[in-house]
Design a protein around this motif. Structure first.
Motif, PDB file in Angstrom:
ATOM      1  N   UNK A  70      23.238  24.254  23.649  1.00  0.00           N
ATOM      2  CA  UNK A  70      23.850  25.035  22.577  1.00  0.00           C
ATOM      3  C   UNK A  70      24.557  26.229  23.202  1.00  0.00           C
ATOM      4  N   UNK A  71      25.647  26.666  22.573  1.00  0.00           N
ATOM      5  CA  UNK A  71      26.314  27.909  22.961  1.00  0.00           C
ATOM      6  C   UNK A  71      27.089  28.418  21.757  1.00  0.00           C
ATOM      7  N   UNK A  72      27.212  29.727  21.641  1.00  0.00           N
ATOM      8  CA  UNK A  72      27.767  30.322  20.435  1.00  0.00           C
ATOM      9  C   UNK A  72      29.262  30.170  20.254  1.00  0.00           C
ATOM     10  N   UNK A  73      30.044  30.689  21.203  1.00  0.00           N
ATOM     11  CA  UNK A  73      31.494  30.672  20.981  1.00  0.00           C
ATOM     12  C   UNK A  73      32.063  29.252  20.988  1.00  0.00           C
ATOM     13  N   UNK A  74      31.501  28.293  21.749  1.00  0.00           N
ATOM     14  CA  UNK A  74      31.975  26.914  21.615  1.00  0.00           C
ATOM     15  C   UNK A  74      31.717  26.321  20.233  1.00  0.00           C
ATOM     16  N   UNK A  75      30.570  26.656  19.641  1.00  0.00           N
ATOM     17  CA  UNK A  75      30.267  26.124  18.306  1.00  0.00           C
ATOM     18  C   UNK A  75      31.152  26.757  17.236  1.00  0.00           C
ATOM     19  N   UNK A  76      31.369  28.054  17.317  1.00  0.00           N
ATOM     20  CA  UNK A  76      32.250  28.720  16.351  1.00  0.00           C
ATOM     21  C   UNK A  76      33.663  28.152  16.460  1.00  0.00           C
ATOM     22  N   UNK A  77      34.144  27.987  17.695  1.00  0.00           N
ATOM     23  CA  UNK A  77      35.489  27.451  17.895  1.00  0.00           C
ATOM     24  C   UNK A  77      35.612  26.005  17.464  1.00  0.00           C
ATOM     25  N   UNK A  78      34.638  25.172  17.818  1.00  0.00           N
ATOM     26  CA  UNK A  78      34.688  23.757  17.452  1.00  0.00           C
ATOM     27  C   UNK A  78      34.585  23.571  15.949  1.00  0.00           C
ATOM     28  N   UNK A  79      33.737  24.377  15.283  1.00  0.00           N
ATOM     29  CA  UNK A  79      33.600  24.296  13.822  1.00  0.00           C
ATOM     30  C   UNK A  79      34.927  24.614  13.144  1.00  0.00           C
ATOM     31  N   UNK A  80      35.629  25.604  13.669  1.00  0.00           N
ATOM     32  CA  UNK A  80      36.935  25.983  13.109  1.00  0.00           C
ATOM     33  C   UNK A  80      37.960  24.877  13.339  1.00  0.00           C
ATOM     34  N   UNK A  81      37.993  24.331  14.549  1.00  0.00           N
ATOM     35  CA  UNK A  81      39.001  23.326  14.894  1.00  0.00           C
ATOM     36  C   UNK A  81      38.769  22.018  14.141  1.00  0.00           C
ATOM     37  N   UNK A  82      37.515  21.599  14.028  1.00  0.00           N
ATOM     38  CA  UNK A  82      37.203  20.320  13.383  1.00  0.00           C
ATOM     39  C   UNK A  82      37.072  20.446  11.875  1.00  0.00           C
ATOM     40  N   UNK A  83      36.845  21.665  11.378  1.00  0.00           N
ATOM     41  CA  UNK A  83      36.683  21.930   9.943  1.00  0.00           C
ATOM     42  C   UNK A  83      35.618  20.999   9.346  1.00  0.00           C
ATOM     43  N   UNK A  84      34.411  21.083   9.909  1.00  0.00           N
ATOM     44  CA  UNK A  84      33.291  20.251   9.458  1.00  0.00           C
ATOM     45  C   UNK A  84      32.174  21.157   8.926  1.00  0.00           C
ATOM     46  N   UNK A  85      31.284  20.635   8.063  1.00  0.00           N
ATOM     47  CA  UNK A  85      30.199  21.446   7.516  1.00  0.00           C
ATOM     48  C   UNK A  85      29.035  21.645   8.476  1.00  0.00           C
ATOM     49  N   UNK A  86      29.006  20.863   9.552  1.00  0.00           N
ATOM     50  CA  UNK A  86      27.952  21.032  10.544  1.00  0.00           C
ATOM     51  C   UNK A  86      28.401  20.453  11.875  1.00  0.00           C
ATOM     52  N   UNK A  87      27.733  20.906  12.925  1.00  0.00           N
ATOM     53  CA  UNK A  87      27.936  20.366  14.261  1.00  0.00           C
ATOM     54  C   UNK A  87      26.609  19.795  14.749  1.00  0.00           C
ATOM     55  N   UNK A  88      26.692  18.709  15.506  1.00  0.00           N
ATOM     56  CA  UNK A  88      25.499  18.113  16.090  1.00  0.00           C
ATOM     57  C   UNK A  88      25.511  18.406  17.584  1.00  0.00           C
ATOM     58  N   UNK A  89      24.547  19.213  18.039  1.00  0.00           N
ATOM     59  CA  UNK A  89      24.419  19.566  19.448  1.00  0.00           C
ATOM     60  C   UNK A  89      23.086  19.036  19.961  1.00  0.00           C
ATOM     61  N   UNK A  90      22.898  18.955  21.286  1.00  0.00           N
ATOM     62  CA  UNK A  90      21.592  18.535  21.806  1.00  0.00           C
ATOM     63  C   UNK A  90      20.442  19.433  21.350  1.00  0.00           C
ATOM     64  N   UNK A  91      20.730  20.705  21.055  1.00  0.00           N
ATOM     65  CA  UNK A  91      19.676  21.625  20.615  1.00  0.00           C
ATOM     66  C   UNK A  91      19.275  21.395  19.169  1.00  0.00           C
ATOM     67  N   UNK A  92      20.214  20.950  18.334  1.00  0.00           N
ATOM     68  CA  UNK A  92      19.944  20.761  16.918  1.00  0.00           C
ATOM     69  C   UNK A  92      21.225  20.763  16.116  1.00  0.00           C
ATOM     70  N   UNK A  93      21.079  20.640  14.801  1.00  0.00           N
ATOM     71  CA  UNK A  93      22.229  20.623  13.894  1.00  0.00           C
ATOM     72  C   UNK A  93      22.600  22.058  13.530  1.00  0.00           C
ATOM     73  N   UNK A  94      23.847  22.403  13.775  1.00  0.00           N
ATOM     74  CA  UNK A  94      24.376  23.748  13.549  1.00  0.00           C
ATOM     75  C   UNK A  94      25.167  23.749  12.238  1.00  0.00           C
TER      76      UNK A  94
END
Length: 214
Positions: A70-94
Motif C-alpha cells: 500500500x502507498x498513499x499518493x499512488x492510491x490517490x492518483x490511481x483512484x482519480x485516474x481510474x475513477x473507481x469507488x475502490x482500489x484493490x491492493x495487496x494490503x486491502x481494499x481502499x
C-alpha cells in the motif's frame, strides 16, 4: 517503450507541485514482478503503479527498489485516474471518492511500511533540515497552527534508491493522523498539500488534488 501516464498528486491550489507518479494503465504488458521492478527503477519516480484490472481497481505499487502492499499518493492518483469507488491492493481494499477538486481514499494505518514520525518545535526547523543518511524512513513535522490542524512536514525515505526526499507522502500523513487522532492540513515538500481526517473504526481519509502531467 511501455506507455505510461505521469500524474502529480497532492498539488497546491494553483495546480503546482505535487508528487510525480507513474501509472502503467495496462499492467498486462509487464506481468512479472521483476520486470515491473526494473521499469519502476528506470522511471525513477518515488512510486509507479501498474493497473491489473481498471474496472475493479486492482493495482500493484513499486518504488525504484521495492514492491509496496500500500502507498498513499499512488492510491490517490490511481483512484482519480481510474475513477473507481475502490482500489484493490495487496494490503486491502481502499475506498475512493471524488469531491470537487479533491480525490480521496480511505485506508488503515496498519497498511503502510513503518516510518519514524519525528516532531520538531517549529516549521522553520523542519524547513532547515538536511537530508539524513540512508536508514530509517523519517517523516519530520511541526505544527504551523495547532488549533487549526495545520502541519509543516518533509519526508525522507532513507532507502538509498535515489529518492532523498518525498515531495508528498500520503501514507506518512495517514500515520500522523492516526497518531494525533484529528484532521490535518499538511504542507509538505516544496509546496504540496495533503488533507486528512480520521474516520470511524480506525480508518483514515487522505485527500488531495491530482493533475495529469502527460
Amino acid at each position: 517503450m511501455t506507455d505510461y501516464d505521469v500524474l502529480r498528486v497532492f498539488c497546491a491550489a494553483n495546480g503546482g507541485y505535487g508528487n510525480e507518479l507513474g501509472v502503467v494503465r495496462d499492467g498486462s504488458v509487464m506481468p512479472g514482478r521483476s520486470e515491473r521492478q526494473e521499469f519502476a527503477a528506470k522511471l525513477g519516480f518515488s512510486e509507479t503503479v501498474f493497473v491489473d484490472d481498471p474496472e475493479r481497481g486492482v493495482i500493484d505499487i513499486y518504488t525504484p527498489s521495492a514492491r509496496l502492499p500500500f502507498a498513499g499518493h499512488p492510491c490517490v492518483g490511481a483512484a482519480w485516474l481510474l475513477d473507481v469507488p475502490e482500489l484493490v491492493t495487496p494490503a486491502g481494499v481502499v475506498g475512493a471518492r471524488q469531491d470537487g477538486e479533491f480525490s480521496w481514499i480511505e485506508a488503515r494505518p496498519e497498511w503502510p511500511e513503518p516510518r519514524t514520525l519525528r516532531q520538531y518545535a517549529s516549521a522553520a526547523e523542519v524547513d532547515e533540515l538536511p537530508v539524513p543518511p540512508p536508514g530509517e524512513w523519517v517523516y519530520a513535522w511541526a505544527w504551523e497552527d495547532e488549533a487549526a490542524g495545520r502541519v509543516r512536514a518533509r519526508g525522507f525515505p532513507g532507502r538509498g534508491d535515489g529518492i532523498d526526499e518525498d515531495e508528498a507522502t500520503g501514507a506518512a500523513a495517514l500515520l500522523l493522523t492516526a497518531q494525533l487522532n484529528r484532521a490535518l492540513n499538511i504542507a509538505q515538500g516544496a509546496g504540496s498539500q495533503i488533507l486528512t481526517a480520521p474516520q470511524p473504526h480506525g480508518w483514515v481519509e487522505i485527500g488531495g488534488r491530482v493533475v495529469l502531467e502527460h
